[in-house]
Design a protein around this motif. Sequence first.
Motif, PDB file in Angstrom:
ATOM      1  N   ASP A  35       0.812  -1.216   0.000  1.00  0.00           N
ATOM      2  CA  ASP A  35       0.000   0.000   0.000  1.00  0.00           C
ATOM      3  C   ASP A  35       0.846   1.267   0.000  1.00  0.00           C
ATOM      4  O   ASP A  35       0.312   2.376  -0.062  1.00  0.00           O
ATOM      5  N   PHE A  36       2.166   1.117   0.069  1.00  0.00           N
ATOM      6  CA  PHE A  36       3.042   2.288   0.047  1.00  0.00           C
ATOM      7  C   PHE A  36       2.849   3.011  -1.290  1.00  0.00           C
ATOM      8  O   PHE A  36       2.874   2.378  -2.348  1.00  0.00           O
ATOM      9  N   PRO A  37       2.657   4.342  -1.281  1.00  0.00           N
ATOM     10  CA  PRO A  37       2.265   5.069  -2.497  1.00  0.00           C
ATOM     11  C   PRO A  37       3.422   5.336  -3.466  1.00  0.00           C
ATOM     12  O   PRO A  37       3.926   6.459  -3.573  1.00  0.00           O
ATOM     13  N   VAL A  38       3.849   4.306  -4.170  1.00  0.00           N
ATOM     14  CA  VAL A  38       4.888   4.456  -5.183  1.00  0.00           C
ATOM     15  C   VAL A  38       4.482   3.664  -6.420  1.00  0.00           C
ATOM     16  O   VAL A  38       3.674   2.735  -6.346  1.00  0.00           O
ATOM     17  N   SER A  39       5.036   4.032  -7.552  1.00  0.00           N
ATOM     18  CA  SER A  39       4.746   3.342  -8.805  1.00  0.00           C
ATOM     19  C   SER A  39       5.705   2.170  -8.981  1.00  0.00           C
ATOM     20  O   SER A  39       6.706   2.042  -8.279  1.00  0.00           O
ATOM     21  N   ALA A  40       5.384   1.333  -9.963  1.00  0.00           N
ATOM     22  CA  ALA A  40       6.263   0.210 -10.282  1.00  0.00           C
ATOM     23  C   ALA A  40       7.657   0.710 -10.648  1.00  0.00           C
ATOM     24  O   ALA A  40       8.667   0.146 -10.211  1.00  0.00           O
ATOM     25  N   LEU A  41       7.727   1.775 -11.432  1.00  0.00           N
ATOM     26  CA  LEU A  41       9.026   2.314 -11.828  1.00  0.00           C
ATOM     27  C   LEU A  41       9.791   2.846 -10.620  1.00  0.00           C
ATOM     28  O   LEU A  41      11.016   2.677 -10.526  1.00  0.00           O
ATOM     29  N   ASP A  42       9.093   3.491  -9.689  1.00  0.00           N
ATOM     30  CA  ASP A  42       9.750   3.982  -8.474  1.00  0.00           C
ATOM     31  C   ASP A  42      10.404   2.839  -7.702  1.00  0.00           C
ATOM     32  O   ASP A  42      11.532   2.969  -7.209  1.00  0.00           O
ATOM     33  N   VAL A  43       9.696   1.716  -7.605  1.00  0.00           N
ATOM     34  CA  VAL A  43      10.231   0.567  -6.859  1.00  0.00           C
ATOM     35  C   VAL A  43      11.495   0.059  -7.537  1.00  0.00           C
ATOM     36  O   VAL A  43      12.499  -0.234  -6.872  1.00  0.00           O
ATOM     37  N   VAL A  44      11.468  -0.044  -8.854  1.00  0.00           N
ATOM     38  CA  VAL A  44      12.641  -0.550  -9.568  1.00  0.00           C
ATOM     39  C   VAL A  44      13.803   0.432  -9.443  1.00  0.00           C
ATOM     40  O   VAL A  44      14.962   0.012  -9.286  1.00  0.00           O
ATOM     41  N   CYS A  45      13.522   1.719  -9.471  1.00  0.00           N
ATOM     42  CA  CYS A  45      14.582   2.725  -9.293  1.00  0.00           C
ATOM     43  C   CYS A  45      15.265   2.586  -7.940  1.00  0.00           C
ATOM     44  O   CYS A  45      16.446   2.931  -7.798  1.00  0.00           O
ATOM     45  N   MET A  46      14.539   2.081  -6.930  1.00  0.00           N
ATOM     46  CA  MET A  46      15.150   1.876  -5.620  1.00  0.00           C
ATOM     47  C   MET A  46      16.322   0.909  -5.707  1.00  0.00           C
ATOM     48  O   MET A  46      17.257   0.977  -4.909  1.00  0.00           O
ATOM     49  N   GLY A  47      16.275   0.011  -6.662  1.00  0.00           N
ATOM     50  CA  GLY A  47      17.385  -0.900  -6.862  1.00  0.00           C
ATOM     51  C   GLY A  47      18.634  -0.217  -7.379  1.00  0.00           C
ATOM     52  O   GLY A  47      19.724  -0.821  -7.353  1.00  0.00           O
ATOM     53  N   ARG A  48      18.506   1.011  -7.820  1.00  0.00           N
ATOM     54  CA  ARG A  48      19.653   1.764  -8.343  1.00  0.00           C
ATOM     55  C   ARG A  48      20.298   2.657  -7.292  1.00  0.00           C
ATOM     56  O   ARG A  48      21.304   3.321  -7.575  1.00  0.00           O
ATOM     57  N   GLY A  89      22.141   2.195  -4.793  1.00  0.00           N
ATOM     58  CA  GLY A  89      23.553   1.957  -4.511  1.00  0.00           C
ATOM     59  C   GLY A  89      24.462   2.685  -5.481  1.00  0.00           C
ATOM     60  O   GLY A  89      25.604   3.020  -5.162  1.00  0.00           O
ATOM     61  N   ARG A  90      23.952   2.944  -6.682  1.00  0.00           N
ATOM     62  CA  ARG A  90      24.725   3.671  -7.691  1.00  0.00           C
ATOM     63  C   ARG A  90      24.385   5.166  -7.698  1.00  0.00           C
ATOM     64  O   ARG A  90      25.240   5.998  -7.977  1.00  0.00           O
ATOM     65  N   ILE A  91      23.125   5.490  -7.385  1.00  0.00           N
ATOM     66  CA  ILE A  91      22.708   6.888  -7.372  1.00  0.00           C
ATOM     67  C   ILE A  91      23.209   7.603  -6.126  1.00  0.00           C
ATOM     68  O   ILE A  91      23.708   8.729  -6.188  1.00  0.00           O
ATOM     69  N   GLY A  92      23.085   6.923  -4.986  1.00  0.00           N
ATOM     70  CA  GLY A  92      23.361   7.547  -3.698  1.00  0.00           C
ATOM     71  C   GLY A  92      22.062   8.017  -3.073  1.00  0.00           C
ATOM     72  O   GLY A  92      21.144   8.472  -3.774  1.00  0.00           O
ATOM     73  N   TRP A  93      21.956   7.877  -1.745  1.00  0.00           N
ATOM     74  CA  TRP A  93      20.732   8.267  -1.050  1.00  0.00           C
ATOM     75  C   TRP A  93      20.510   9.776  -1.120  1.00  0.00           C
ATOM     76  O   TRP A  93      21.453  10.561  -1.100  1.00  0.00           O
ATOM     77  N   MET A  94      19.226  10.162  -1.181  1.00  0.00           N
ATOM     78  CA  MET A  94      18.806  11.568  -1.165  1.00  0.00           C
ATOM     79  C   MET A  94      19.258  12.331  -2.414  1.00  0.00           C
ATOM     80  O   MET A  94      19.256  13.565  -2.418  1.00  0.00           O
ATOM     81  N   LYS A  95      19.619  11.614  -3.452  1.00  0.00           N
ATOM     82  CA  LYS A  95      19.973  12.265  -4.709  1.00  0.00           C
ATOM     83  C   LYS A  95      18.892  11.978  -5.744  1.00  0.00           C
ATOM     84  O   LYS A  95      18.253  10.926  -5.715  1.00  0.00           O
ATOM     85  N   PRO A  96      18.662  12.910  -6.670  1.00  0.00           N
ATOM     86  CA  PRO A  96      17.624  12.676  -7.673  1.00  0.00           C
ATOM     87  C   PRO A  96      17.990  11.539  -8.610  1.00  0.00           C
ATOM     88  O   PRO A  96      19.167  11.260  -8.848  1.00  0.00           O
ATOM     89  N   VAL A  97      16.955  10.884  -9.123  1.00  0.00           N
ATOM     90  CA  VAL A  97      17.153   9.794 -10.072  1.00  0.00           C
ATOM     91  C   VAL A  97      17.323  10.397 -11.462  1.00  0.00           C
ATOM     92  O   VAL A  97      16.407  11.010 -11.993  1.00  0.00           O
ATOM     93  N   SER A  98      18.471  10.212 -12.040  1.00  0.00           N
ATOM     94  CA  SER A  98      18.752  10.793 -13.355  1.00  0.00           C
ATOM     95  C   SER A  98      18.054  10.001 -14.459  1.00  0.00           C
ATOM     96  O   SER A  98      17.581   8.880 -14.253  1.00  0.00           O
ATOM     97  N   ARG A  99      18.026  10.586 -15.627  1.00  0.00           N
ATOM     98  CA  ARG A  99      17.430   9.917 -16.784  1.00  0.00           C
ATOM     99  C   ARG A  99      18.150   8.592 -17.073  1.00  0.00           C
ATOM    100  O   ARG A  99      17.520   7.604 -17.452  1.00  0.00           O
TER     101      ARG A  99
END
Length: 275
Positions: free
Chosen positions: A108-121, A123-133
Amino acid sequence: MMKPLHQVVSPRSLDELPEHSAASPLSIHDMTVAYRRKPVLWDIDYDAPDRSLIAIVGPNGAGKSTLIKACLGLIPMASGRVEIYGKPAKAQRGIVGYVPQRESVDWDFPVSALDVVCMGRYGRIGWMKPVSRLHRDAAMACLEKVGLTDLANRQISQLSGGQQQRVFLARALAQEAKLYFMDEPFAGVDASTEQAIVETLRELKAHGRTVICVHHDLHTVPEYFDHALLLNMRVVAAGPVGDVFTPENLQKTYGGRLTLLDQAAQALARAERGG
Protein backbone atom coordinates in the motif's frame (compact mmCIF):
# COMPACT_ATOMS: atom_id res chain seq x y z
CA MET A 1 19.72 -36.05 20.91
CA MET A 2 20.82 -34.74 17.51
CA LYS A 3 23.12 -36.83 15.39
CA PRO A 4 26.62 -35.47 14.78
CA LEU A 5 26.71 -33.38 11.63
CA HIS A 6 28.89 -35.84 9.75
CA GLN A 7 26.13 -38.45 10.15
CA VAL A 8 23.47 -36.15 8.74
CA VAL A 9 25.05 -34.72 5.60
CA SER A 10 25.07 -36.70 2.38
CA PRO A 11 26.33 -37.65 -0.11
CA ARG A 12 29.61 -36.35 1.34
CA SER A 13 30.21 -35.33 4.92
CA LEU A 14 31.34 -31.80 5.56
CA ASP A 15 34.53 -33.24 7.05
CA GLU A 16 35.46 -34.31 3.52
CA LEU A 17 34.65 -31.02 1.82
CA PRO A 18 37.53 -28.74 0.82
CA GLU A 19 38.24 -25.55 2.72
CA HIS A 20 35.94 -22.65 1.96
CA SER A 21 36.94 -21.00 -1.29
CA ALA A 22 37.29 -17.26 -1.79
CA ALA A 23 35.92 -17.86 -5.29
CA SER A 24 32.60 -19.05 -3.87
CA PRO A 25 29.81 -16.46 -4.14
CA LEU A 26 28.58 -17.53 -0.70
CA SER A 27 30.46 -19.30 2.09
CA ILE A 28 28.68 -20.05 5.34
CA HIS A 29 30.92 -21.02 8.26
CA ASP A 30 29.39 -22.81 11.26
CA MET A 31 26.21 -20.71 11.29
CA THR A 32 23.76 -21.11 14.15
CA VAL A 33 20.63 -18.97 14.44
CA ALA A 34 18.30 -19.07 17.42
CA TYR A 35 15.03 -17.35 18.30
CA ARG A 36 14.59 -16.90 22.06
CA ARG A 37 17.37 -19.43 22.64
CA LYS A 38 15.65 -22.04 20.49
CA PRO A 39 17.89 -23.06 17.55
CA VAL A 40 16.34 -22.55 14.12
CA LEU A 41 19.52 -23.28 12.17
CA TRP A 42 22.27 -25.38 13.65
CA ASP A 43 25.92 -25.52 12.62
CA ILE A 44 25.38 -24.70 8.94
CA ASP A 45 28.45 -25.05 6.73
CA TYR A 46 28.06 -24.46 3.02
CA ASP A 47 29.84 -23.21 -0.09
CA ALA A 48 27.65 -22.14 -3.02
CA PRO A 49 28.96 -22.96 -6.50
CA ASP A 50 29.62 -19.97 -8.73
CA ARG A 51 27.40 -19.13 -11.71
CA SER A 52 24.64 -21.49 -10.64
CA LEU A 53 20.92 -21.58 -9.94
CA ILE A 54 20.55 -23.03 -6.45
CA ALA A 55 17.33 -24.14 -4.74
CA ILE A 56 17.05 -24.18 -0.95
CA VAL A 57 14.56 -26.97 -0.25
CA GLY A 58 13.02 -28.17 2.98
CA PRO A 59 9.77 -28.47 4.97
CA ASN A 60 7.99 -25.58 6.65
CA GLY A 61 9.96 -24.47 9.68
CA ALA A 62 13.23 -25.86 8.33
CA GLY A 63 14.91 -22.44 8.44
CA LYS A 64 15.04 -21.70 4.70
CA SER A 65 14.03 -18.03 4.87
CA THR A 66 15.99 -17.65 8.09
CA LEU A 67 19.12 -18.80 6.28
CA ILE A 68 18.76 -16.13 3.60
CA LYS A 69 18.00 -13.39 6.12
CA ALA A 70 20.98 -14.36 8.27
CA CYS A 71 23.26 -14.27 5.21
CA LEU A 72 21.95 -10.78 4.41
CA GLY A 73 22.43 -9.57 7.98
CA LEU A 74 18.69 -8.97 8.43
CA ILE A 75 18.64 -11.18 11.53
CA PRO A 76 21.51 -11.90 13.93
CA MET A 77 23.44 -15.15 14.12
CA ALA A 78 24.16 -16.83 17.42
CA SER A 79 27.49 -17.95 15.96
CA GLY A 80 29.31 -18.33 12.67
CA ARG A 81 30.15 -16.04 9.80
CA VAL A 82 29.17 -15.42 6.19
CA GLU A 83 31.51 -14.49 3.36
CA ILE A 84 30.67 -13.37 -0.16
CA TYR A 85 33.45 -13.93 -2.66
CA GLY A 86 35.89 -14.34 0.20
CA LYS A 87 35.02 -11.12 2.05
CA PRO A 88 32.67 -10.44 4.98
CA ALA A 89 29.09 -10.21 3.76
CA LYS A 90 28.65 -6.75 5.26
CA ALA A 91 31.41 -5.39 3.01
CA GLN A 92 29.83 -6.94 -0.09
CA ARG A 93 26.29 -5.63 0.13
CA GLY A 94 26.73 -3.65 -3.08
CA ILE A 95 26.98 -6.82 -5.15
CA VAL A 96 24.04 -8.64 -3.55
CA GLY A 97 20.43 -8.48 -4.75
CA TYR A 98 17.41 -9.60 -2.75
CA VAL A 99 13.82 -10.50 -3.62
CA PRO A 100 11.83 -10.94 -0.37
CA GLN A 101 8.63 -12.90 0.09
CA ARG A 102 5.78 -10.92 -1.41
CA GLU A 103 3.74 -11.25 1.79
CA SER A 104 6.42 -9.36 3.74
CA VAL A 105 6.08 -6.17 1.64
CA ASP A 106 3.77 -3.21 2.35
CA TRP A 107 2.13 -2.98 -1.07
CA ASP A 108 0.00 0.00 0.00
CA PHE A 109 3.04 2.29 0.05
CA PRO A 110 2.27 5.07 -2.50
CA VAL A 111 4.89 4.46 -5.18
CA SER A 112 4.75 3.34 -8.80
CA ALA A 113 6.26 0.21 -10.28
CA LEU A 114 9.03 2.31 -11.83
CA ASP A 115 9.75 3.98 -8.47
CA VAL A 116 10.23 0.57 -6.86
CA VAL A 117 12.64 -0.55 -9.57
CA CYS A 118 14.58 2.73 -9.29
CA MET A 119 15.15 1.88 -5.62
CA GLY A 120 17.38 -0.90 -6.86
CA ARG A 121 19.65 1.76 -8.34
CA TYR A 122 20.23 3.66 -5.08
CA GLY A 123 23.55 1.96 -4.51
CA ARG A 124 24.72 3.67 -7.69
CA ILE A 125 22.71 6.89 -7.37
CA GLY A 126 23.36 7.55 -3.70
CA TRP A 127 20.73 8.27 -1.05
CA MET A 128 18.81 11.57 -1.17
CA LYS A 129 19.97 12.27 -4.71
CA PRO A 130 17.62 12.68 -7.67
CA VAL A 131 17.15 9.79 -10.07
CA SER A 132 18.75 10.79 -13.35
CA ARG A 133 17.43 9.92 -16.78
CA LEU A 134 20.23 7.38 -17.12
CA HIS A 135 19.08 5.45 -14.05
CA ARG A 136 15.39 5.72 -14.98
CA ASP A 137 16.21 4.28 -18.39
CA ALA A 138 18.11 1.44 -16.71
CA ALA A 139 15.10 0.77 -14.47
CA MET A 140 12.77 0.77 -17.48
CA ALA A 141 15.03 -1.74 -19.21
CA CYS A 142 14.63 -4.03 -16.18
CA LEU A 143 10.85 -3.66 -16.29
CA GLU A 144 11.00 -4.57 -19.97
CA LYS A 145 12.85 -7.79 -19.11
CA VAL A 146 9.97 -8.86 -16.89
CA GLY A 147 7.29 -7.66 -19.32
CA LEU A 148 5.92 -4.70 -17.35
CA THR A 149 6.89 -1.54 -19.25
CA ASP A 150 3.22 -0.73 -19.89
CA LEU A 151 2.59 -0.69 -16.12
CA ALA A 152 5.62 1.40 -15.14
CA ASN A 153 3.54 4.30 -13.79
CA ARG A 154 0.89 2.23 -12.04
CA GLN A 155 0.76 2.21 -8.24
CA ILE A 156 2.08 -1.07 -6.89
CA SER A 157 -1.11 -1.57 -4.83
CA GLN A 158 -3.05 -1.74 -8.11
CA LEU A 159 -0.95 -4.59 -9.52
CA SER A 160 -1.81 -8.26 -9.33
CA GLY A 161 0.26 -10.57 -7.15
CA GLY A 162 2.20 -11.87 -10.13
CA GLN A 163 2.86 -8.35 -11.38
CA GLN A 164 4.07 -7.27 -7.95
CA GLN A 165 6.49 -10.18 -7.91
CA ARG A 166 7.79 -9.18 -11.33
CA VAL A 167 8.36 -5.62 -10.09
CA PHE A 168 10.52 -6.88 -7.23
CA LEU A 169 12.41 -9.12 -9.62
CA ALA A 170 13.04 -6.07 -11.82
CA ARG A 171 14.24 -4.13 -8.79
CA ALA A 172 16.77 -6.87 -8.05
CA LEU A 173 17.92 -6.83 -11.68
CA ALA A 174 18.39 -3.05 -11.44
CA GLN A 175 20.95 -3.60 -8.69
CA GLU A 176 23.21 -5.34 -11.23
CA ALA A 177 24.34 -7.70 -8.48
CA LYS A 178 26.65 -10.71 -8.74
CA LEU A 179 24.77 -12.78 -6.16
CA TYR A 180 20.99 -12.87 -5.80
CA PHE A 181 18.88 -14.20 -2.93
CA MET A 182 15.22 -14.84 -3.70
CA ASP A 183 12.72 -15.97 -1.09
CA GLU A 184 10.05 -18.10 -2.79
CA PRO A 185 9.87 -16.02 -5.99
CA PHE A 186 7.41 -18.50 -7.55
CA ALA A 187 4.92 -18.54 -4.66
CA GLY A 188 1.39 -17.62 -5.68
CA VAL A 189 2.19 -16.47 -9.21
CA ASP A 190 0.42 -17.36 -12.45
CA ALA A 191 1.94 -19.54 -15.15
CA SER A 192 3.11 -16.64 -17.33
CA THR A 193 4.84 -14.95 -14.39
CA GLU A 194 6.48 -18.23 -13.40
CA GLN A 195 7.85 -18.64 -16.91
CA ALA A 196 9.08 -15.03 -16.94
CA ILE A 197 10.91 -15.64 -13.67
CA VAL A 198 12.50 -18.85 -14.98
CA GLU A 199 13.71 -17.07 -18.12
CA THR A 200 15.16 -14.26 -16.00
CA LEU A 201 17.00 -16.72 -13.74
CA ARG A 202 18.51 -18.46 -16.75
CA GLU A 203 19.57 -15.15 -18.24
CA LEU A 204 21.26 -14.18 -14.97
CA LYS A 205 23.17 -17.45 -14.93
CA ALA A 206 24.18 -16.98 -18.58
CA HIS A 207 25.69 -13.63 -17.57
CA GLY A 208 27.76 -15.21 -14.80
CA ARG A 209 25.48 -14.51 -11.85
CA THR A 210 24.59 -16.85 -9.00
CA VAL A 211 20.99 -17.10 -7.79
CA ILE A 212 19.95 -18.76 -4.53
CA CYS A 213 16.20 -19.34 -4.19
CA VAL A 214 14.04 -20.65 -1.40
CA HIS A 215 11.79 -22.97 -3.37
CA HIS A 216 8.79 -24.98 -2.19
CA ASP A 217 7.70 -26.88 -5.31
CA LEU A 218 9.70 -30.10 -5.42
CA HIS A 219 8.32 -31.04 -8.83
CA THR A 220 10.12 -28.19 -10.59
CA VAL A 221 13.48 -28.37 -8.83
CA PRO A 222 15.11 -30.62 -11.48
CA GLU A 223 13.75 -28.39 -14.27
CA TYR A 224 14.57 -24.95 -12.86
CA PHE A 225 17.78 -25.46 -10.85
CA ASP A 226 21.17 -27.09 -11.28
CA HIS A 227 22.17 -27.25 -7.60
CA ALA A 228 20.17 -27.90 -4.44
CA LEU A 229 20.65 -27.35 -0.72
CA LEU A 230 18.38 -29.66 1.26
CA LEU A 231 17.77 -28.14 4.66
CA ASN A 232 16.02 -29.09 7.86
CA MET A 233 17.67 -27.02 10.61
CA ARG A 234 20.91 -28.60 9.39
CA VAL A 235 22.26 -29.30 5.94
CA VAL A 236 20.94 -32.70 4.87
CA ALA A 237 22.60 -32.65 1.44
CA ALA A 238 24.09 -30.13 -0.96
CA GLY A 239 25.36 -30.42 -4.50
CA PRO A 240 24.25 -30.87 -8.12
CA VAL A 241 20.55 -31.67 -8.38
CA GLY A 242 21.28 -34.96 -10.12
CA ASP A 243 23.45 -36.07 -7.18
CA VAL A 244 21.54 -34.89 -4.12
CA PHE A 245 17.89 -34.54 -5.13
CA THR A 246 17.17 -38.20 -4.52
CA PRO A 247 14.27 -40.00 -2.81
CA GLU A 248 16.63 -41.02 0.00
CA ASN A 249 17.76 -37.46 0.73
CA LEU A 250 14.23 -36.11 0.39
CA GLN A 251 13.08 -38.73 2.88
CA LYS A 252 15.73 -37.52 5.33
CA THR A 253 14.69 -33.91 4.74
CA TYR A 254 10.91 -34.27 4.88
CA GLY A 255 10.46 -37.32 7.05
CA GLY A 256 7.18 -39.15 6.56
CA ARG A 257 5.56 -37.00 3.89
CA LEU A 258 5.51 -39.93 1.49
CA THR A 259 2.95 -38.64 -1.03
CA LEU A 260 4.93 -35.46 -1.59
CA LEU A 261 8.15 -37.43 -1.88
CA ASP A 262 6.67 -39.86 -4.38
CA GLN A 263 5.58 -36.97 -6.56
CA ALA A 264 9.03 -35.42 -6.36
CA ALA A 265 10.65 -38.74 -7.27
CA GLN A 266 8.39 -39.00 -10.31
CA ALA A 267 9.35 -35.46 -11.37
CA LEU A 268 13.02 -36.33 -11.04
CA ALA A 269 12.56 -39.49 -13.11
CA ARG A 270 10.83 -37.49 -15.85
CA ALA A 271 13.68 -34.96 -15.88
CA GLU A 272 16.23 -37.76 -16.22
CA ARG A 273 14.29 -39.16 -19.19
CA GLY A 274 14.28 -35.70 -20.76
CA GLY A 275 10.55 -35.34 -20.63
